[in-house]
Scaffold this active site. Structure first.
Site, PDB file in Angstrom:
ATOM      1  N   LYS A  71       0.855  -1.198  -0.009  1.00  0.00           N
ATOM      2  CA  LYS A  71      -0.075  -0.046  -0.083  1.00  0.00           C
ATOM      3  C   LYS A  71       0.888   0.959  -0.037  1.00  0.00           C
ATOM      4  O   LYS A  71       0.333   2.407   0.296  1.00  0.00           O
ATOM      5  CB  LYS A  71      -1.104  -0.005   1.110  1.00  0.00           C
ATOM      6  CG  LYS A  71      -1.866  -1.173   1.275  1.00  0.00           C
ATOM      7  CD  LYS A  71      -2.747  -1.341   0.067  1.00  0.00           C
ATOM      8  CE  LYS A  71      -3.474  -0.383  -0.770  1.00  0.00           C
ATOM      9  NZ  LYS A  71      -4.169  -0.761  -1.929  1.00  0.00           N
ATOM     10  N   GLY A  72       2.186   1.327  -0.470  1.00  0.00           N
ATOM     11  CA  GLY A  72       2.974   2.363  -0.502  1.00  0.00           C
ATOM     12  C   GLY A  72       2.803   3.072  -1.998  1.00  0.00           C
ATOM     13  O   GLY A  72       3.495   4.105  -2.165  1.00  0.00           O
ATOM     14  N   GLY A 279      -6.876   4.268  -4.846  1.00  0.00           N
ATOM     15  CA  GLY A 279      -7.272   5.644  -4.619  1.00  0.00           C
ATOM     16  C   GLY A 279      -8.627   5.775  -3.744  1.00  0.00           C
ATOM     17  O   GLY A 279      -9.208   6.518  -3.882  1.00  0.00           O
ATOM     18  N   ARG A 280      -8.976   4.419  -3.000  1.00  0.00           N
ATOM     19  CA  ARG A 280     -10.035   4.391  -2.409  1.00  0.00           C
ATOM     20  C   ARG A 280     -10.122   5.535  -1.349  1.00  0.00           C
ATOM     21  O   ARG A 280      -8.924   5.487  -0.662  1.00  0.00           O
ATOM     22  CB  ARG A 280     -10.521   3.044  -1.702  1.00  0.00           C
ATOM     23  CG  ARG A 280     -10.769   2.188  -2.840  1.00  0.00           C
ATOM     24  CD  ARG A 280     -11.069   0.763  -2.519  1.00  0.00           C
ATOM     25  NE  ARG A 280     -11.666  -0.183  -3.322  1.00  0.00           N
ATOM     26  CZ  ARG A 280     -11.261  -1.611  -3.680  1.00  0.00           C
ATOM     27  NH1 ARG A 280     -10.450  -2.087  -2.626  1.00  0.00           N
ATOM     28  NH2 ARG A 280     -11.979  -2.176  -4.494  1.00  0.00           N
ATOM     29  N   ALA A 281     -11.211   5.914  -0.556  1.00  0.00           N
ATOM     30  CA  ALA A 281     -11.064   6.724   0.460  1.00  0.00           C
ATOM     31  C   ALA A 281     -11.023   5.969   1.611  1.00  0.00           C
ATOM     32  O   ALA A 281     -11.693   4.847   1.854  1.00  0.00           O
ATOM     33  CB  ALA A 281     -12.503   7.387   0.478  1.00  0.00           C
TER      34      ALA A 281
END
Length: 315
Positions: A71-72, A279-281
Site C-alpha cells: 500500500k505504498g 485511490g479508495r477513500a
C-alpha cells in the site's frame, strides 16, 4: 615385507586428523545448504538460453525488484516505469522469495514468470510483501548480490489506513462482514494495539535493518510515495537515474484525472489509469485515535531517518 607390514600398522593406528576449524552442524547451516541447492537448480546463465526467441527476446532474471512496501504505491510505480522502452515489467506479483511453495520450484520457475525482454532491457518484478518478509533479503542476495532494489514508502499512519481499507473492501466484495478499524487499532484498555499487523508493516526501520545486512544503502532507492501521488514526474526521474536509464519519461506522460482524484498515464496518445481499487477513500477515524497513531510512529520514523540518512514529510 616387514617394511610393508610396519607401514600398514602405522596407518591403522594413525590418529584422526582434526579439521582446522570445528564442524558446525547447525540448523542455520542446513538451511543455507538447502537454499543453495534450490538456487543451483538453474543458476547458470546457460540454463536460460532455451528461452531465446527468434526475434532475440527471452525471459531473464530481473535486474531490479520493487520490494515494497504494501500500500505504498508499488503498482503505480511499476506502471509508470513501464512507460520507459527499456523496461520490461512482470504483470503479476510473483511472491517467489517469500512463498515457500514458489521458492522450492527453483530459479527456472522464477524466470518463467518474467516477461519476454530484449538484451538491452531491464526486467522488473514487484512483490511488496518482500520488504517485511525476514527470509527475503538473504534469498535475493544469494541470487544476485548486485541487485538494484526499489522501495516506495509513504506516511506510516496513512499506510496503516490504506492497508485496512484494502482488506475491508476485499471482504465487502465477498459479502463478508469486517470489523471497524477502531476494533483493530484499540485494545480493551483504550491503548493502541501495536500488535496489529498493519502497524508492524509500517515500522520501516525494523525491516530496513534486515535489508541493510545484505545490501548497501546505495543499492536501495527509496521512492517518496506521498510525492509520487502529488507530483509523479520528479520521483520517476530519480528512478530513471538510479537504474541508469536514458531519460525517456517526461511530464507529458502524466495528467491529473479530476474524476478519479489522482494522476493517470498518457503513452503514445493512449490514456490509462490505475484500477478502480486504487485511490479508495480511507475510513473516517477519530482525531484522538489518529493522534495516538502519529505519536506512536514518531520514534520509529526518527530511527528510520537516521538509518537511511534522509527525512520524509511524515507526521
Amino acid at each position: 615385507m616387514a617394511a610393508f607390514l610396519l607401514g600398514a600398522v602405522l596407518l591403522i593406528v594413525q590418529p584422526e586428523i582434526v579439521p582446522s576449524r570445528p564442524a558446525i552442524n547447525s540448523k542455520a547451516e542446513t538451511s543455507q545448504s538447502v537454499e543453495g541447492e534450490l538456487l543451483k537448480k538453474t543458476s547458470q546463465k546457460n540454463d536460460f538460453k532455451e528461452n531465446i526467441h527468434s526475434n532475440g527476446s527471452c525471459r531473464q532474471l530481473p535486474q531490479t525488484i520493487i520490494i515494497g512496501v504494501r500500500k505504498g504505491g508499488t503498482r503505480a510505480l511499476l506502471e509508470m516505469l513501464s512507460l520507459h522502452p527499456d523496461i520490461a515489467a512482470a504483470e503479476s506479483e510473483v511472491h517467489f522469495f517469500d512463498w515457500e511453495d514458489h521458492y522450492r520450484n527453483g530459479l527456472q520457475w522464477y524466470v518463467n514468470q518474467m516477461p519476454l525482454s530484449y538484451p538491452h532491457q531491464i526486467t522488473v518484478e514487484k512483490t511488496p510483501a518482500y520488504f517485511t518478509s525476514p527470509k527475503v533479503p538473504e534469498r535475493v542476495y544469494n541470487m544476485n548480490a548486485s541487485m538494484r532494489l526499489l522501495l516506495i514508502l509513504r506516511d506510516p499512519s496513512e499506510r496503516v489506513l490504506s492497508d485496512y481499507t484494502q482488506v475491508f473492501y476485499n471482504h465487502m466484495q465477498k459479502h463478508k462482514p469486517y470489523p471497524s478499524i477502531e476494533q483493530f487499532l484499540i485494545k480493551d484498555g483504550g491503548e493502541l494495539n501495536v500488535d496489529y499487523k498493519a502497524i508492524n508493516r509500517s515500522l520501516y526501520y525494523v525491516h530496513m535493518q534486515n535489508w541493510l545486512k545484505y545490501f548497501p544503502l546505495h543499492h536501495i532507492h527509496i521512492v517518496d510515495g506521498d510525492k509520487l501521488i502529488k507530483d509523479p514526474f520528479p520521483e520517476v526521474e530519480k528512478v530513471e537515474r538510479f537504474l541508469k536509464l536514458s531519460p525517456q519519461i517526461n511530464a507529458s506522460n502524466f495528467y491529473f484525472n479530476k474524476t478519479k482524484g489522482f494522476y493517470c498515464l498518457r503513452d503514445s496518445g493512449r490514456e490509462r489509469c490505475l484500477h478502480e481499487s486504487k485511490g479508495r477513500a480511507h475510513p473516517q477515524v477519530d482525531t484522538r485515535l489518529l493522534e495516538k497513531l502519529h505519536e506512536y510512529f514518531q520514534e520509529p520514523n526518527k530511527k528510520f531517518f537516521e538509518l537511511v540518512g534522509r527525512t520524509f514529510d511524515w507526521h
